[in-house]
Design a protein around this motif. Structure first.
Motif, PDB file in Angstrom:
ATOM      1  N   ALA A   1      14.755  -4.520  29.030  1.00  0.00           N
ATOM      2  CA  ALA A   1      16.056  -4.331  28.381  1.00  0.00           C
ATOM      3  C   ALA A   1      17.202  -4.214  29.371  1.00  0.00           C
ATOM      4  N   THR A   2      16.911  -4.248  30.672  1.00  0.00           N
ATOM      5  CA  THR A   2      17.976  -4.177  31.670  1.00  0.00           C
ATOM      6  C   THR A   2      18.400  -5.556  32.166  1.00  0.00           C
ATOM      7  N   GLY A   3      17.696  -6.607  31.738  1.00  0.00           N
ATOM      8  CA  GLY A   3      18.044  -7.966  32.149  1.00  0.00           C
ATOM      9  C   GLY A   3      19.099  -8.567  31.246  1.00  0.00           C
ATOM     10  N   GLY A   4      19.457  -9.806  31.514  1.00  0.00           N
ATOM     11  CA  GLY A   4      20.516 -10.456  30.757  1.00  0.00           C
ATOM     12  C   GLY A   4      20.212 -10.585  29.282  1.00  0.00           C
ATOM     13  N   ILE A   5      19.111 -11.244  28.941  1.00  0.00           N
ATOM     14  CA  ILE A   5      18.744 -11.434  27.537  1.00  0.00           C
ATOM     15  C   ILE A   5      18.333 -10.106  26.907  1.00  0.00           C
ATOM     16  N   GLY A   6      17.591  -9.276  27.644  1.00  0.00           N
ATOM     17  CA  GLY A   6      17.129  -8.007  27.102  1.00  0.00           C
ATOM     18  C   GLY A   6      18.268  -7.099  26.696  1.00  0.00           C
ATOM     19  N   ARG A   7      19.241  -6.945  27.571  1.00  0.00           N
ATOM     20  CA  ARG A   7      20.399  -6.107  27.255  1.00  0.00           C
ATOM     21  C   ARG A   7      21.165  -6.672  26.063  1.00  0.00           C
ATOM     22  N   ALA A   8      21.378  -7.987  26.059  1.00  0.00           N
ATOM     23  CA  ALA A   8      22.126  -8.610  24.966  1.00  0.00           C
ATOM     24  C   ALA A   8      21.394  -8.444  23.635  1.00  0.00           C
TER      25      ALA A   8
ATOM     26  N   THR B   1      22.725 -16.733  31.357  1.00  0.00           N
ATOM     27  CA  THR B   1      23.348 -15.939  32.406  1.00  0.00           C
ATOM     28  C   THR B   1      22.611 -14.617  32.633  1.00  0.00           C
ATOM     29  N   SER B   2      22.185 -14.407  33.862  1.00  0.00           N
ATOM     30  CA  SER B   2      21.489 -13.181  34.261  1.00  0.00           C
ATOM     31  C   SER B   2      21.306 -13.235  35.770  1.00  0.00           C
TER      32      SER B   2
ATOM     33  N   ALA C   1      24.524 -14.730  27.816  1.00  0.00           N
ATOM     34  CA  ALA C   1      23.453 -13.919  27.235  1.00  0.00           C
ATOM     35  C   ALA C   1      23.742 -13.491  25.791  1.00  0.00           C
ATOM     36  N   PRO C   2      24.961 -13.047  25.439  1.00  0.00           N
ATOM     37  CA  PRO C   2      25.219 -12.674  24.036  1.00  0.00           C
ATOM     38  C   PRO C   2      25.025 -13.835  23.060  1.00  0.00           C
ATOM     39  N   LYS C   3      25.388 -15.045  23.487  1.00  0.00           N
ATOM     40  CA  LYS C   3      25.176 -16.214  22.633  1.00  0.00           C
ATOM     41  C   LYS C   3      23.690 -16.451  22.415  1.00  0.00           C
ATOM     42  N   ALA C   4      22.911 -16.339  23.483  1.00  0.00           N
ATOM     43  CA  ALA C   4      21.462 -16.530  23.375  1.00  0.00           C
ATOM     44  C   ALA C   4      20.857 -15.463  22.469  1.00  0.00           C
ATOM     45  N   ALA C   5      21.292 -14.215  22.611  1.00  0.00           N
ATOM     46  CA  ALA C   5      20.748 -13.132  21.796  1.00  0.00           C
ATOM     47  C   ALA C   5      21.053 -13.336  20.324  1.00  0.00           C
ATOM     48  N   ALA C   6      22.268 -13.764  20.015  1.00  0.00           N
ATOM     49  CA  ALA C   6      22.636 -14.008  18.609  1.00  0.00           C
ATOM     50  C   ALA C   6      21.781 -15.115  18.009  1.00  0.00           C
TER      51      ALA C   6
END
Length: 259
Positions: free
Chosen positions: A16-23, A192-193, A209-214
């Motif tokens: 959860a501290t990485g780019g995708i994980g946090r997002a 991005t990460s 990352a937020p786009k990927a998470a969504a």
């Protein structure tokens, strides 16, 4: 009645501290949702926790080194016996390459990569599965990569580890679906990460990352078997997997992925 897949009330995210994980943590954070966030860096993890709590989520953090796969599995078994989980996102992963002098991947680093990218992934599934099977419901999302379609000369061990996750997830999905458990394989391209920035080679169609998470959250709600993005990179990498190896190697050299 709340649809657990569309609106999971309890979510575990590794890495959860990485780019995708946090997002993803931020994307799932909302009032009434309990998040369990794993990471190795306590300071970064605390920042993610604060961001999620500010929007009303209840957050538990776990500082744990996933190279201890058996210890992690035992922790999950004990936790799930007390607190069931609706969604588990197995996101943690590491990457290595041949180094700036092209000396080749170091054996110690290969072992650590396999411990996190493969053993810890399988251990996470085995840690949460008894609880989900007993309930007859649950969802497990496994982070693979578009690199799983065809081994890359610049990151051969990473490509192999993500191929293992892809195949494992597909097999587990078919086995667990009749038992009420959904398994999804997520295959991102470049997101991005810090890990992405450290990877050698071109990074076409880079997503924030937020786009990927969504996108991931939306597709998980629909129980999409394979969540691969972005187009057309996902189509292109799949195409490399069906071409003759000599042809795909020629294409990769032309695109500067020859290591």
């Amino acid at each position: 009645m709340v649809n657990k897949r569309s609106h999971p009330q309890s979510v575990l995210i590794t890495g959860a501290t990485g780019g995708i994980g946090r997002a993803l943590a931020v994307a799932y954070a909302q009032p009434g949702v309990r998040l369990v966030l794993q990471g190795r860096n306590a300071d970064i993890l605390a920042g993610v926790q604060q961001a999620c709590e500010q929007v009303g989520a209840v957050v538990e953090t776990v500082v744990f080194d996933l190279k201890d796969a058996e210890g992690w599995r035992q922790w999950l078994l004990a936790y799930c016996a007390q607190q069931p989980l609706d969604l588990v996102v197995v996101n943690a992963g590491v990457n290595i390459n041949h180094g700036p002098d092209n000396a080749g991947e170091q054996w110690e680093q290969v072992q650590q990569l396999l411990a996190v990218n493969v053993s810890a992934v399988f251990a996470t599934v085995h840690g949460v599965l008894p609880m989900m099977r007993a309930r007859g419901q649950g969802q497990i999302a496994l982070l693979s990569s578009l690199a799983a379609h065809r081994g890359l000369a610049v990151t051969p061990s990473y490509s192999a580890s993500k191929a293992a996750v892809k195949v494992y997830g597909e097999g587990m999905r078919d086995w667990l679906a009749p038992q009420g458990i959904q398994v999804n394989v997520i295959m991102p391209g470049y997101v991005t990460s810090p890990m992405c920035e450290a990877m050698p080679g071109p990074k076409p169609f880079l997503w924030a990352a937020p786009k990927a998470a969504a996108h991931i959250k939306k597709r998980l709600a629909k129980n999409t078997p394979r969540i691969s993005f972005p187009f057309p990179l996902n189509f292109g990498t799949w195409g490399l997997s069906v071409l003759h190896p000599s042809v795909s190697a020629w294409i990769l050299r032309r695109l500067d992925y020859d290591g």
